[in-house]
Design a protein around this motif. Structure first.
Motif, PDB file in Angstrom:
ATOM      1  N   MET A  21      24.651 -45.571 115.570  1.00 53.57           N
ATOM      2  CA  MET A  21      23.431 -44.776 115.676  1.00 53.57           C
ATOM      3  C   MET A  21      23.696 -43.625 116.633  1.00 53.57           C
ATOM      4  O   MET A  21      24.279 -43.815 117.699  1.00 53.57           O
ATOM      5  N   VAL A  22      23.289 -42.418 116.244  1.00 52.74           N
ATOM      6  CA  VAL A  22      23.496 -41.240 117.076  1.00 52.74           C
ATOM      7  C   VAL A  22      22.151 -40.583 117.367  1.00 52.74           C
ATOM      8  O   VAL A  22      21.187 -40.734 116.614  1.00 52.74           O
ATOM      9  N   TYR A  23      22.116 -39.856 118.481  1.00 52.73           N
ATOM     10  CA  TYR A  23      20.880 -39.206 118.927  1.00 52.73           C
ATOM     11  C   TYR A  23      20.977 -37.708 118.704  1.00 52.73           C
ATOM     12  O   TYR A  23      21.998 -37.082 119.021  1.00 52.73           O
ATOM     13  N   CYS A  24      19.910 -37.128 118.171  1.00 52.27           N
ATOM     14  CA  CYS A  24      19.851 -35.691 117.923  1.00 52.27           C
ATOM     15  C   CYS A  24      18.694 -35.096 118.721  1.00 52.27           C
ATOM     16  O   CYS A  24      17.527 -35.211 118.324  1.00 52.27           O
ATOM     17  N   GLU A  25      19.002 -34.486 119.835  1.00 49.80           N
ATOM     18  CA  GLU A  25      18.002 -33.918 120.733  1.00 49.80           C
ATOM     19  C   GLU A  25      17.158 -32.848 120.047  1.00 49.80           C
ATOM     20  O   GLU A  25      15.969 -32.671 120.359  1.00 49.80           O
ATOM     21  N   ASP A  26      17.735 -32.132 119.097  1.00 48.71           N
ATOM     22  CA  ASP A  26      17.039 -31.013 118.458  1.00 48.71           C
ATOM     23  C   ASP A  26      16.132 -31.442 117.305  1.00 48.71           C
ATOM     24  O   ASP A  26      15.384 -30.610 116.775  1.00 48.71           O
ATOM     25  N   ALA A  27      16.206 -32.703 116.910  1.00 45.86           N
ATOM     26  CA  ALA A  27      15.322 -33.199 115.843  1.00 45.86           C
ATOM     27  C   ALA A  27      14.042 -33.718 116.492  1.00 45.86           C
ATOM     28  O   ALA A  27      13.967 -34.853 116.957  1.00 45.86           O
ATOM     29  N   VAL A  28      13.029 -32.873 116.551  1.00 48.54           N
ATOM     30  CA  VAL A  28      11.845 -33.135 117.368  1.00 48.54           C
ATOM     31  C   VAL A  28      10.613 -33.384 116.503  1.00 48.54           C
ATOM     32  O   VAL A  28      10.369 -32.662 115.527  1.00 48.54           O
ATOM     33  N   VAL A  29       9.846 -34.404 116.863  1.00 55.18           N
ATOM     34  CA  VAL A  29       8.508 -34.574 116.314  1.00 55.18           C
ATOM     35  C   VAL A  29       7.528 -34.697 117.471  1.00 55.18           C
ATOM     36  O   VAL A  29       7.839 -35.282 118.511  1.00 55.18           O
ATOM     37  N   ASP A  30       6.334 -34.129 117.290  1.00 53.34           N
ATOM     38  CA  ASP A  30       5.246 -34.287 118.245  1.00 53.34           C
ATOM     39  C   ASP A  30       4.354 -35.425 117.760  1.00 53.34           C
ATOM     40  O   ASP A  30       3.910 -35.423 116.602  1.00 53.34           O
ATOM     41  N   HIS A  31       4.112 -36.368 118.645  1.00 49.41           N
ATOM     42  CA  HIS A  31       3.332 -37.560 118.313  1.00 49.41           C
ATOM     43  C   HIS A  31       1.933 -37.403 118.893  1.00 49.41           C
ATOM     44  O   HIS A  31       1.769 -37.270 120.107  1.00 49.41           O
ATOM     45  N   ALA A  32       0.916 -37.435 118.033  1.00 46.58           N
ATOM     46  CA  ALA A  32      -0.467 -37.220 118.451  1.00 46.58           C
ATOM     47  C   ALA A  32      -1.281 -38.489 118.235  1.00 46.58           C
ATOM     48  O   ALA A  32      -2.127 -38.568 117.342  1.00 46.58           O
ATOM     49  N   HIS A  33      -0.999 -39.502 119.058  1.00 45.51           N
ATOM     50  CA  HIS A  33      -1.695 -40.781 118.931  1.00 45.51           C
ATOM     51  C   HIS A  33      -2.649 -40.939 120.112  1.00 45.51           C
ATOM     52  O   HIS A  33      -2.233 -41.225 121.235  1.00 45.51           O
ATOM     53  N   ALA A  34      -3.937 -40.740 119.844  1.00 45.83           N
ATOM     54  CA  ALA A  34      -4.943 -40.807 120.905  1.00 45.83           C
ATOM     55  C   ALA A  34      -5.147 -42.252 121.353  1.00 45.83           C
ATOM     56  O   ALA A  34      -5.267 -43.155 120.529  1.00 45.83           O
ATOM     57  N   LEU A  35      -5.197 -42.451 122.673  1.00 44.60           N
ATOM     58  CA  LEU A  35      -5.382 -43.777 123.243  1.00 44.60           C
ATOM     59  C   LEU A  35      -6.401 -43.723 124.371  1.00 44.60           C
ATOM     60  O   LEU A  35      -6.437 -42.759 125.141  1.00 44.60           O
ATOM     61  N   GLY A  36      -7.234 -44.770 124.474  1.00 44.69           N
ATOM     62  CA  GLY A  36      -8.034 -45.032 125.653  1.00 44.69           C
ATOM     63  C   GLY A  36      -7.486 -46.274 126.319  1.00 44.69           C
ATOM     64  O   GLY A  36      -6.484 -46.841 125.876  1.00 44.69           O
ATOM     65  N   PHE A  37      -8.159 -46.737 127.367  1.00 48.89           N
ATOM     66  CA  PHE A  37      -7.625 -47.898 128.076  1.00 48.89           C
ATOM     67  C   PHE A  37      -7.566 -49.119 127.160  1.00 48.89           C
ATOM     68  O   PHE A  37      -6.567 -49.853 127.142  1.00 48.89           O
ATOM     69  N   GLY A  38      -8.625 -49.340 126.374  1.00 49.92           N
ATOM     70  CA  GLY A  38      -8.640 -50.505 125.485  1.00 49.92           C
ATOM     71  C   GLY A  38      -7.562 -50.442 124.430  1.00 49.92           C
ATOM     72  O   GLY A  38      -6.842 -51.426 124.191  1.00 49.92           O
ATOM     73  N   SER A  39      -7.412 -49.286 123.780  1.00 46.64           N
ATOM     74  CA  SER A  39      -6.407 -49.171 122.713  1.00 46.64           C
ATOM     75  C   SER A  39      -4.993 -49.161 123.297  1.00 46.64           C
ATOM     76  O   SER A  39      -4.053 -49.642 122.660  1.00 46.64           O
ATOM     77  N   TYR A  40      -4.836 -48.643 124.516  1.00 45.87           N
ATOM     78  CA  TYR A  40      -3.541 -48.700 125.189  1.00 45.87           C
ATOM     79  C   TYR A  40      -3.136 -50.155 125.436  1.00 45.87           C
ATOM     80  O   TYR A  40      -2.000 -50.557 125.129  1.00 45.87           O
ATOM     81  N   CYS A  41      -4.059 -50.949 125.958  1.00 49.88           N
ATOM     82  CA  CYS A  41      -3.760 -52.363 126.207  1.00 49.88           C
ATOM     83  C   CYS A  41      -3.499 -53.098 124.895  1.00 49.88           C
ATOM     84  O   CYS A  41      -2.585 -53.926 124.811  1.00 49.88           O
ATOM     85  N   ARG A  42      -4.286 -52.792 123.866  1.00 55.18           N
ATOM     86  CA  ARG A  42      -4.077 -53.449 122.570  1.00 55.18           C
ATOM     87  C   ARG A  42      -2.709 -53.081 121.997  1.00 55.18           C
ATOM     88  O   ARG A  42      -2.008 -53.937 121.426  1.00 55.18           O
ATOM     89  N   GLN A  43      -2.305 -51.833 122.155  1.00 53.61           N
ATOM     90  CA  GLN A  43      -0.997 -51.404 121.667  1.00 53.61           C
ATOM     91  C   GLN A  43       0.123 -52.220 122.314  1.00 53.61           C
ATOM     92  O   GLN A  43       1.007 -52.748 121.635  1.00 53.61           O
ATOM     93  N   HIS A  44       0.071 -52.360 123.620  1.00 53.41           N
ATOM     94  CA  HIS A  44       1.147 -53.054 124.320  1.00 53.41           C
ATOM     95  C   HIS A  44       1.039 -54.568 124.179  1.00 53.41           C
ATOM     96  O   HIS A  44       2.063 -55.268 124.187  1.00 53.41           O
TER      97      HIS A  44
END
Length: 308
Positions: free
Chosen positions: A205-228
């Motif tokens: 597996m190799v890493y490509c620094e220039d291959a970029v995506v912006d992640h727009a996942h909105a979280l509040g405290f409840g959804s943050y805790c549920r995610q983890h």
């Protein structure tokens, strides 16, 4: 389109986007894919509706003049199964995964294509940015990803773990290892599992620094805790998968791993914000452990619709 070994000069890419009732986010993702610098003839897009109540067909149809795009609709089976369904329909030399709440940069596929020419049989992971920097919860989750990338990936050519928001595999190799393990019921740890199996099969597996995506996942405290909490649940299924492959012991990181994780934001953000991020990373590990223990006592008996 090709379905064989990646070609050295001009590999073709199949971008797989699983989606579940996030039509507005999906539209933004497809708009970003339509703006790719890679010529349109070099890639296709496969959208997989994983049992969402609202069909994304009207959104997909709006991009038919801009993208080589197809839609697969299925009963809810979880994100791993949805990605496999998209990969099964892929016609490209590489299958490239992103999520419906991601916005790939215009150079995303071009950067992966350049890396694929230099490393034609390797999986390629790219950079994921947090598009919601004003949110302390989304920022904390981003800091966790950045820490894990630094911790697990020894160098750009010795990767061990990349998330599925930005991950490409040679199609033949992906199919040879059986794709994602669809017994994982959540959007949690199925990425760690496939990275494990890819490396166990002797592939890189190799890493490509220039291959970029912006992640727009909105979280509040409840959804943050549920995610983890769900990440912890996924970790239990990862342990079971490793056990099935003959690994006897649970992999537990040393105490230094957790102290470094909690302290990670202190050198990267202003003090007031760093303190909040560190506190949230500490909370993430508490709820992660709770999720693992609960899943061990009462593992999920049904597939969840959660795509986080």
């Amino acid at each position: 389109m090709s379905t064989g070994t990646p070609t050295a000069r001009s590999p073709i890419f199949s971008v797989v986007v699983p989606t579940f009732d996030r039509l507005e986010s999906l539209e933004q993702c497809l708009r970003a894919l339509a703006a790719q610098q890679l010529p349109r003839a070099r890639f296709e897009v496969v959208v997989v509706n994983d049992g969402g109540a609202s069909s994304p067909r009207p959104v997909v149809d709006r991009f038919r003049g801009q993208l080589d795009i197809r839609l697969h609709e299925q009963a809810n089976a979880g994100p791993a199964a949805a990605r496999n369904a998209g990969a099964a329909a892929a016609r490209g030399d590489y299958v490239v995964f992103t999520d419906d709440d991601c916005r790939p940069a215009p150079c995303w596929l071009s950067a992966i294509a350049e890396m694929a020419v230099d490393h034609p049989v390797c999986a390629v992971g790219g950079r994921v940015n947090n598009a919601l920097g004003e949110s302390v919860y989304s920022s904390a989750s981003q800091q966790l990803i950045e820490f894990l990338y630094e911790y697990y990936n020894l160098s750009d050519t010795e990767g061990r773990f990349f998330i599925t928001s930005n991950l490409a595999f040679p199609t033949a190799g992906f199919r040879a290892i059986g794709g994602f393990d669809a017994t994982f019921p959540l959007a949690a740890a199925e990425d760690r599992d496939i990275c494990d199996r890819w490396r166990e099969a002797g592939m890189t597996m190799v890493y490509c620094e220039d291959a970029v995506v912006d992640h727009a996942h909105a979280l509040g405290f409840g959804s943050y805790c549920r995610q983890h909490f769900n990440y912890g649940r996924g970790a239990y299924h990862l342990h079971r998968a490793r056990t099935r492959r003959g690994e006897a012991q649970v992999r537990v990181e040393p105490p230094l791993f957790y102290s470094r994780l909690v302290m990670y934001p202190l050198s990267r953000t202003p003090p007031a914000r760093a303190a909040a991020l560190s506190a949230l990373l500490f909370v993430s590990q508490i709820v992660y452990i709770s999720g693992y223990l609960l899943e061990r006592v009462a593992p999920a008996t049904r597939v969840t619709t959660l795509h986080e």
